[in-house]
Write an enzyme that holds these catalytic residues in place. Structure first.
Site, PDB file in Angstrom:
ATOM      1  N   HIS A 186     -13.583  11.595 -15.309  1.00 29.32           N
ATOM      2  CA  HIS A 186     -13.071  11.794 -16.659  1.00 29.32           C
ATOM      3  C   HIS A 186     -11.840  12.688 -16.651  1.00 29.32           C
ATOM      4  O   HIS A 186     -11.712  13.616 -15.847  1.00 29.32           O
ATOM      5  CB  HIS A 186     -14.146  12.401 -17.571  1.00 29.32           C
ATOM      6  CG  HIS A 186     -14.619  13.752 -17.122  1.00 29.32           C
ATOM      7  ND1 HIS A 186     -13.955  14.915 -17.435  1.00 29.32           N
ATOM      8  CD2 HIS A 186     -15.689  14.118 -16.365  1.00 29.32           C
ATOM      9  CE1 HIS A 186     -14.582  15.941 -16.916  1.00 29.32           C
ATOM     10  NE2 HIS A 186     -15.652  15.493 -16.251  1.00 29.32           N
ATOM     11  N   GLY A 217       0.786  -1.217   0.000  1.00 32.85           N
ATOM     12  CA  GLY A 217       0.000   0.000   0.000  1.00 32.85           C
ATOM     13  C   GLY A 217       0.822   1.272   0.000  1.00 32.85           C
ATOM     14  O   GLY A 217       0.474   2.235  -0.681  1.00 32.85           O
TER      15      GLY A 217
END
Length: 211
Positions: free
Chosen positions: A141, A74
């Site tokens: 996006h 992580g």
């Protein structure tokens, strides 16, 4: 021809999650199965019943025919160092995309990427190498996520956000549209990033208070 197989790099909590997600991906699309792990400790999977073979530490690594490494670390900086060390030894790396995730046709994923269950990567997003996108994250996006960054569960990166290399986002963090987050920044759990973040900065939300 040797059947490809995956060796995990790191066998902590995230590694155990990826064992399960890889099994799902193998059933859905033929992703290679996880058969072993590299770790500084030989015992992190003891008692869990996964039955994977311990293959030593990163320093012991020597590539084998058909082997792909999947990085289950992580911390972005630890992940970056591990990849550099293993690549120098000739390692090849796998990516895993869980079958319940949604990846836009026009999105681009780099090498060694992990996309966990129910995550979404939207139109024209660019995901760098060795990025981890945990469960139920949303990548908007035109987002750019820098190499080695890690997103914990439920992170929301909205449209046109640019994230530098080796950034870490805690659970439930959110970046509002168009912000820039510098390399090696750390965004705390639940934080809402409304303005640009300088490299190596640590941003966090106020703790819960009793009313």
């Amino acid at each position: 021809m040797t059947t490809p197989f995956i060796t995990l790099v790191g066998a902590g909590g995230f590694g155990r999650e990826l064992i399960n997600w890889c099994e799902d991906a193998a059933r859905a699309s033929g992703t290679p199965r996880v058969t072993g792990f590299l770790d500084a400790d030989a015992s992190p999977l003891d008692g869990f019943g996964y039955g994977l073979q311990y293959r030593g530490t990163d320093a012991d690594y020597a590539p084998r025919e058909g082997e792909l490494l999947l990085v289950s670390i992580g911390d972005p900086l630890v992940k970056q160092r591990a990849v550099a060390s293993l690549r120098a030894r000739g390692a090849r790396f796998a990516s895993v995309v869980h079958p319940t995730s949604v990846i836009a046709r026009s999105a681009r994923l780099g090498e060694g990427v992990v996309v966990c269950p129910l995550a979404m990567v939207s139109a024209d997003a660019r995901i760098g190498d060795f990025v981890a996108i945990n469960a139920m994250c949303s990548i908007g996006h035109d987002v750019e996520l820098g190499d080695f960054s890690t997103l914990s569960a439920h992170v929301d990166i909205t449209g046109h956000v640019k994230v530098g290399e080796c950034c870490f986002f805690g659970s439930g963090a959110r970046a509002l549209p168009g912000v820039r987050i510098g390399e090696r920044a750390r965004i705390g759990a639940g934080a809402v990033v409304m303005r640009h973040v300088q490299p190596e900065a640590t941003m966090y939300a106020a703790p819960a208070k009793k009313l």
